[in-house]
Design a protein around this motif. Structure first.
Motif, mmCIF file in Angstrom:
data_model
loop_
_atom_site.group_PDB
_atom_site.id
_atom_site.type_symbol
_atom_site.label_atom_id
_atom_site.label_comp_id
_atom_site.label_asym_id
_atom_site.label_seq_id
_atom_site.Cartn_x
_atom_site.Cartn_y
_atom_site.Cartn_z
ATOM 1 N N MET A 16 31.479 38.207 20.963
ATOM 2 C CA MET A 16 32.076 38.111 22.301
ATOM 3 C C MET A 16 32.743 36.756 22.495
ATOM 4 O O MET A 16 33.839 36.669 23.067
ATOM 5 C CB MET A 16 31.002 38.324 23.368
ATOM 6 N N ASP A 17 32.105 35.712 22.001
ATOM 7 C CA ASP A 17 32.661 34.364 22.108
ATOM 8 C C ASP A 17 33.983 34.264 21.345
ATOM 9 O O ASP A 17 34.971 33.743 21.859
ATOM 10 C CB ASP A 17 31.647 33.345 21.584
ATOM 11 N N LYS A 18 34.007 34.813 20.144
ATOM 12 C CA LYS A 18 35.236 34.809 19.333
ATOM 13 C C LYS A 18 36.344 35.575 20.053
ATOM 14 O O LYS A 18 37.475 35.100 20.158
ATOM 15 C CB LYS A 18 34.956 35.428 17.958
ATOM 16 N N TYR A 19 36.011 36.739 20.555
ATOM 17 C CA TYR A 19 36.999 37.551 21.281
ATOM 18 C C TYR A 19 37.515 36.801 22.512
ATOM 19 O O TYR A 19 38.717 36.710 22.737
ATOM 20 C CB TYR A 19 36.384 38.893 21.690
ATOM 21 N N ASN A 20 36.598 36.270 23.319
ATOM 22 C CA ASN A 20 37.003 35.576 24.547
ATOM 23 C C ASN A 20 37.835 34.327 24.267
ATOM 24 O O ASN A 20 38.718 33.988 25.054
ATOM 25 C CB ASN A 20 35.778 35.215 25.392
ATOM 26 N N ASN A 21 37.570 33.666 23.160
ATOM 27 C CA ASN A 21 38.310 32.445 22.835
ATOM 28 C C ASN A 21 39.637 32.691 22.122
ATOM 29 O O ASN A 21 40.551 31.883 22.229
ATOM 30 C CB ASN A 21 37.449 31.510 21.974
ATOM 31 N N LEU A 22 39.743 33.803 21.391
ATOM 32 C CA LEU A 22 40.924 34.000 20.555
ATOM 33 C C LEU A 22 41.821 35.175 20.926
ATOM 34 O O LEU A 22 43.006 35.156 20.620
ATOM 35 C CB LEU A 22 40.492 34.148 19.084
ATOM 36 N N SER A 23 41.253 36.209 21.542
ATOM 37 C CA SER A 23 42.099 37.389 21.738
ATOM 38 C C SER A 23 41.837 38.146 23.029
ATOM 39 O O SER A 23 42.124 39.331 23.113
ATOM 40 C CB SER A 23 41.941 38.332 20.544
ATOM 41 N N HIS A 24 41.312 37.494 24.034
ATOM 42 C CA HIS A 24 40.998 38.160 25.295
ATOM 43 C C HIS A 24 42.282 38.608 25.998
ATOM 44 O O HIS A 24 43.128 37.812 26.359
ATOM 45 C CB HIS A 24 40.200 37.229 26.199
ATOM 46 N N GLY A 25 42.435 39.904 26.127
ATOM 47 C CA GLY A 25 43.598 40.481 26.795
ATOM 48 C C GLY A 25 43.291 41.918 27.146
ATOM 49 O O GLY A 25 42.196 42.411 26.908
ATOM 50 N N ASN A 26 44.254 42.613 27.718
ATOM 51 C CA ASN A 26 44.064 44.008 28.112
ATOM 52 C C ASN A 26 44.468 44.936 26.979
ATOM 53 O O ASN A 26 45.644 45.002 26.634
ATOM 54 C CB ASN A 26 44.882 44.333 29.352
ATOM 55 N N PRO A 27 43.510 45.683 26.412
ATOM 56 C CA PRO A 27 43.882 46.614 25.350
ATOM 57 C C PRO A 27 44.763 47.739 25.883
ATOM 58 O O PRO A 27 44.572 48.202 27.003
ATOM 59 C CB PRO A 27 42.545 47.154 24.843
ATOM 60 N N HIS A 28 45.724 48.135 25.084
ATOM 61 C CA HIS A 28 46.625 49.252 25.405
ATOM 62 C C HIS A 28 47.411 49.019 26.699
ATOM 63 O O HIS A 28 47.779 49.966 27.374
ATOM 64 C CB HIS A 28 45.844 50.576 25.486
ATOM 65 N N ARG A 29 47.680 47.748 27.030
ATOM 66 C CA ARG A 29 48.372 47.456 28.291
ATOM 67 C C ARG A 29 49.584 46.548 28.132
ATOM 68 O O ARG A 29 50.223 46.231 29.113
ATOM 69 C CB ARG A 29 47.414 46.777 29.281
ATOM 70 N N GLY A 30 49.861 46.063 26.953
ATOM 71 C CA GLY A 30 50.982 45.146 26.842
ATOM 72 C C GLY A 30 51.478 45.004 25.416
ATOM 73 O O GLY A 30 50.861 45.504 24.476
ATOM 74 N N ALA A 31 52.611 44.303 25.287
ATOM 75 C CA ALA A 31 53.221 44.088 23.973
ATOM 76 C C ALA A 31 53.083 42.637 23.525
ATOM 77 O O ALA A 31 53.643 42.252 22.507
ATOM 78 C CB ALA A 31 54.693 44.493 24.027
ATOM 79 N N HIS A 32 52.342 41.834 24.270
ATOM 80 C CA HIS A 32 52.173 40.429 23.894
ATOM 81 C C HIS A 32 50.996 40.256 22.939
ATOM 82 O O HIS A 32 50.172 41.164 22.758
ATOM 83 C CB HIS A 32 52.015 39.540 25.132
ATOM 84 N N LYS A 33 50.915 39.109 22.320
ATOM 85 C CA LYS A 33 49.936 38.813 21.269
ATOM 86 C C LYS A 33 48.500 39.124 21.689
ATOM 87 O O LYS A 33 47.748 39.759 20.944
ATOM 88 C CB LYS A 33 50.076 37.346 20.843
ATOM 89 N N LEU A 34 48.101 38.676 22.877
ATOM 90 C CA LEU A 34 46.712 38.871 23.290
ATOM 91 C C LEU A 34 46.396 40.345 23.540
ATOM 92 O O LEU A 34 45.315 40.819 23.202
ATOM 93 C CB LEU A 34 46.393 38.032 24.530
ATOM 94 N N SER A 35 47.318 41.074 24.109
ATOM 95 C CA SER A 35 47.105 42.504 24.331
ATOM 96 C C SER A 35 47.015 43.246 22.996
ATOM 97 O O SER A 35 46.168 44.129 22.830
ATOM 98 C CB SER A 35 48.227 43.088 25.182
ATOM 99 N N ILE A 36 47.863 42.881 22.068
ATOM 100 C CA ILE A 36 47.836 43.513 20.738
ATOM 101 C C ILE A 36 46.512 43.210 20.037
ATOM 102 O O ILE A 36 45.880 44.109 19.465
ATOM 103 C CB ILE A 36 49.050 43.068 19.896
ATOM 104 N N SER A 37 46.062 41.957 20.097
ATOM 105 C CA SER A 37 44.778 41.587 19.483
ATOM 106 C C SER A 37 43.620 42.335 20.137
ATOM 107 O O SER A 37 42.705 42.806 19.455
ATOM 108 C CB SER A 37 44.541 40.080 19.599
ATOM 109 N N ALA A 38 43.657 42.435 21.473
ATOM 110 C CA ALA A 38 42.597 43.146 22.193
ATOM 111 C C ALA A 38 42.609 44.627 21.831
ATOM 112 O O ALA A 38 41.553 45.242 21.647
ATOM 113 C CB ALA A 38 42.776 42.963 23.701
ATOM 114 N N THR A 39 43.807 45.208 21.689
ATOM 115 C CA THR A 39 43.932 46.615 21.310
ATOM 116 C C THR A 39 43.352 46.845 19.926
ATOM 117 O O THR A 39 42.612 47.809 19.701
ATOM 118 C CB THR A 39 45.414 47.054 21.349
ATOM 119 N N GLU A 40 43.652 45.957 18.990
ATOM 120 C CA GLU A 40 43.124 46.089 17.630
ATOM 121 C C GLU A 40 41.601 45.997 17.626
ATOM 122 O O GLU A 40 40.925 46.788 16.956
ATOM 123 C CB GLU A 40 43.738 45.024 16.720
ATOM 124 N N ALA A 41 41.046 45.054 18.389
ATOM 125 C CA ALA A 41 39.585 44.902 18.455
ATOM 126 C C ALA A 41 38.940 46.132 19.109
ATOM 127 O O ALA A 41 37.911 46.625 18.633
ATOM 128 C CB ALA A 41 39.227 43.637 19.239
#
Length: 133
Positions: free
Chosen positions: A44-69
């Motif tokens: 959770m710490d890794k996710y919150n620090n590196l890729s916290h975003g809305n999955p399946h909601r955007g085309a930006h880096k954080l959303s893509i990372s959140a979608t992959e996770a």
């Protein structure tokens, strides 16, 4: 069958290293909040620090990372519970939300069955039923 050693599992929960009034911490309120093992806290710490975003909601880096996770976690759950399709996996915030989702999906008959089950499962109803016999 795999033997489970509670003391080994407890080592993954650093919260249980503390003492309360000189005794080992005992936590019995899992219905409200369940303690997390260190592996979950680190993920959770890794996710919150590196890729916290809305999955399946955007085309930006954080959303893509959140979608992959998010998608990867569903794939892990599929393997763990031996589900057939990814659509069988639905994440909810808590048990109440999960039960409500099931109840509204199946209708009033299910709600009545669930209510009977809950009444039978609660300690108060067990004590009451023993006293009535």
């Amino acid at each position: 069958m795999v033997k489970i050693n509670p003391e080994e599992i407890k080592k993954d929960f650093s919260i249980f290293n503390q003492k309360v009034h000189g005794n080992r911490l005992v936590y019995l309120d899992n219905g409200a909040t369940t303690q997390k093992p260190l592996q979950v806290i680190k993920a959770m710490d890794k996710y919150n620090n590196l890729s916290h975003g809305n999955p399946h909601r955007g085309a930006h880096k954080l959303s893509i990372s959140a979608t992959e996770a998010y998608d990867l976690s569903k794939k892990k759950v599929i393997r763990f519970i031996n589900a057939k399709y990814i659509d069988e996996i639905i994440f909810t915030r808590n048990t109440t939300e999960s039960l409500n989702l099931i109840a509204y999906s199946y209708g009033k008959k299910f709600i009545k069955l669930l209510a009977v089950h809950i009444l039978r499962a609660t300690p108060r109803s067990r004590v009451r039923s023993r006293n009535l016999k």
